[in-house]
Design an enzyme around this catalytic site. Structure first.
Site, short mmCIF file in Angstrom:
data_model
loop_
_atom_site.label_atom_id
_atom_site.label_comp_id
_atom_site.label_asym_id
_atom_site.label_seq_id
_atom_site.Cartn_x
_atom_site.Cartn_y
_atom_site.Cartn_z
N THR A 147 1.16 -1.52 -0.02
CA THR A 147 0.00 0.17 -0.08
C THR A 147 1.26 1.14 0.04
O THR A 147 0.73 1.85 -0.72
CB THR A 147 -1.14 0.10 0.96
OG1 THR A 147 -1.68 -0.76 0.74
CG2 THR A 147 -1.89 1.56 1.19
N GLN A 181 -5.09 -2.22 -5.44
CA GLN A 181 -4.56 -0.55 -4.94
C GLN A 181 -4.16 0.43 -5.77
O GLN A 181 -2.30 -0.66 -6.02
CB GLN A 181 -4.66 -0.72 -3.28
CG GLN A 181 -5.60 -0.67 -2.68
CD GLN A 181 -5.22 -1.00 -0.83
OE1 GLN A 181 -4.19 -1.60 -1.42
NE2 GLN A 181 -5.75 -0.55 -0.34
N ASP A 192 -8.49 3.12 -4.49
CA ASP A 192 -8.28 3.48 -3.36
C ASP A 192 -6.91 4.97 -3.87
O ASP A 192 -5.60 4.72 -3.35
CB ASP A 192 -6.85 2.74 -2.82
CG ASP A 192 -7.66 1.59 -2.38
OD1 ASP A 192 -9.60 1.76 -2.29
OD2 ASP A 192 -7.36 0.39 -1.48
N ASP A 222 -13.33 2.99 -3.55
CA ASP A 222 -13.19 3.25 -1.97
C ASP A 222 -12.13 4.07 -2.52
O ASP A 222 -10.59 4.42 -1.23
CB ASP A 222 -12.67 2.32 -1.25
CG ASP A 222 -13.62 1.33 -0.79
OD1 ASP A 222 -14.60 1.38 -0.40
OD2 ASP A 222 -13.02 0.72 -0.59
N ARG A 238 -17.03 2.08 -13.92
CA ARG A 238 -16.37 0.76 -14.32
C ARG A 238 -16.87 0.29 -15.47
O ARG A 238 -16.80 -1.20 -15.92
CB ARG A 238 -16.10 -0.29 -13.01
CG ARG A 238 -15.23 0.84 -12.20
CD ARG A 238 -15.04 -0.31 -10.99
NE ARG A 238 -16.39 -0.83 -9.85
CZ ARG A 238 -16.48 -1.70 -9.12
NH1 ARG A 238 -15.23 -2.43 -9.10
NH2 ARG A 238 -17.32 -1.98 -8.72
N TRP A 279 -15.02 1.01 6.87
CA TRP A 279 -14.27 0.68 6.73
C TRP A 279 -13.81 0.11 7.77
O TRP A 279 -13.18 1.14 8.79
CB TRP A 279 -12.99 0.69 5.63
CG TRP A 279 -11.62 0.33 5.35
CD1 TRP A 279 -11.09 -1.01 6.03
CD2 TRP A 279 -10.08 0.67 5.90
NE1 TRP A 279 -10.02 -1.49 5.66
CE2 TRP A 279 -9.19 -0.36 5.63
CE3 TRP A 279 -9.57 2.00 5.64
CZ2 TRP A 279 -7.66 0.16 5.34
CZ3 TRP A 279 -8.14 1.71 5.62
CH2 TRP A 279 -7.34 1.28 5.68
#
Length: 336
Positions: free
Chosen positions: A108, A141, A164, A186, A206, A249
């Protein structure tokens, strides 16, 4: 004629004074660095400019970036606070910092095109992108910006990614003014406190029946304020009614998290689901989180039992200033 001994004494005194002044100047003078890919600046890359900032600098270091696209990750370490990054032209699309790093190979933190690890950082008139191609390489992500230090300010910043895009995480505060954030799943998330004031929040399609989630807050239960979107526009190229405002989350199943999001006085496009704009995540119900709205307008705005609304009295305690004040009275909010 001045006696030689007196002259020598005077010169020595001047030298001492000059040295003292030089020391004060070097300690207090603001550092200015110019980045230009063509070699016309101090350095050619943004990371090279960061590297020139001394550790523990107490004065402002201004990094001015000339027009161009700068490929390569930028990391500001925790010991380099007080940096201002600014695009030289004042037009955010003229200066682009870009990388293509997914979480599934880089982690991440490692996926972030820009990682801000020091406090009191400001970014103006820039675009930050993560160009990882989910369609070609699979979902992952892929952060454009990761804010992990306190009191970060952003003005006329463009953040572009897919899943993300923006992470504000930890006991940190971030203020975004007249900025643009683009993503799908998100794409505004984290446990930090972040305010989006007069911004555009763009949900990219999407091409599915579920075109994603704007927010994924992980606010700790002990903290009052999480994510605030105020006086902003939620826009999209997705089909009507296919995007959620957010979901709660709980990192690693953390039951102490109590996600908090307020979207107020903003225009919601037709892409926002009207019947139920919040949804569950990883077994945690959205109804158990602090997810609410206040006086929104637009095709995606309505009031029903699935859309908790703040009262006028409660809304007075959920302003940008209240979110960001903390214990030090920090107030970067632009007024007027």
């Amino acid at each position: 004629m001045i006696p030689r001994k007196l002259l020598a004494t005077g010169l020595a005194g001047l030298a001492t004074l000059a040295g003292t002044l030089a020391g004060v100047t070097s300690a207090q003078a603001a550092l200015a660095i110019t980045v230009a890919a063509d070699g016309s600046g101090t350095v050619r890359t943004v990371q090279a400019a960061v590297d020139l900032v001394p550790a523990g600098n107490s004065s402002t270091a201004t990094i001015t970036i000339k027009k161009g696209t700068y490929a390569g990750r930028v990391v500001v370490p925790s010991n380099k606070p007080n940096i201002v990054f600014t695009g030289a032209t004042g037009v955010a699309t003229d200066v682009v910092i870009t990388a293509s790093r997914p979480q599934n190979t880089d982690g991440t933190e490692g996926s972030a095109t820009v990682l801000l690890g020091a406090k009191d950082i400001e970014m103006r008139h820039l675009t930050v992108r993560n160009d990882y191609n989910e369609s070609a390489n699979g979902a992952s992500q892929a952060l454009a910006l990761y804010v992990k230090a306190d009191r970060a300010k952003f003005r006329n910043l463009r953040l572009i990614g897919d899943q993300d895009t923006l992470l504000v995480h930890g006991a940190v505060r971030a203020y975004f003014y007249k900025s643009y954030v683009e993503g799908d799943v998100d794409f505004i998330y984290g446990s930090g406190t972040s305010v989006f004031d007069n911004c555009e929040i763009f949900s990219s399609t999407r091409n599915q029946s579920n075109n994603g989630y704007v927010t994924a807050s992980a606010t700790p239960g002990a903290r009052t304020y999480g994510i605030l979107i105020v006086n902003s526009r939620l826009t999209s190229d997705a089909a009507a009614g296919t995007v959620y405002l957010g979901r709660p989350w709980h990192p690693g199943g953390d039951t102490s998290a109590d996600p908090q999001v307020l979207i107020r006085n903003s225009s919601l496009g037709a892409h926002i689901r009207t019947a139920q704009p919040w949804t569950d995540m990883s077994g945690f119900s959205w109804r158990d989180a602090r997810l609410s709205e206040y006086r929104n307008t637009g095709a995606g705005a309505t009031v029903n039992s699935n859309r908790p609304q703040l009262s006028d009295a409660a809304a007075a305690n959920y302003t940008a200033q209240k979110y960001l004040a903390g214990t030090d009275g920090w107030n970067p909010v632009v007024t007027g």
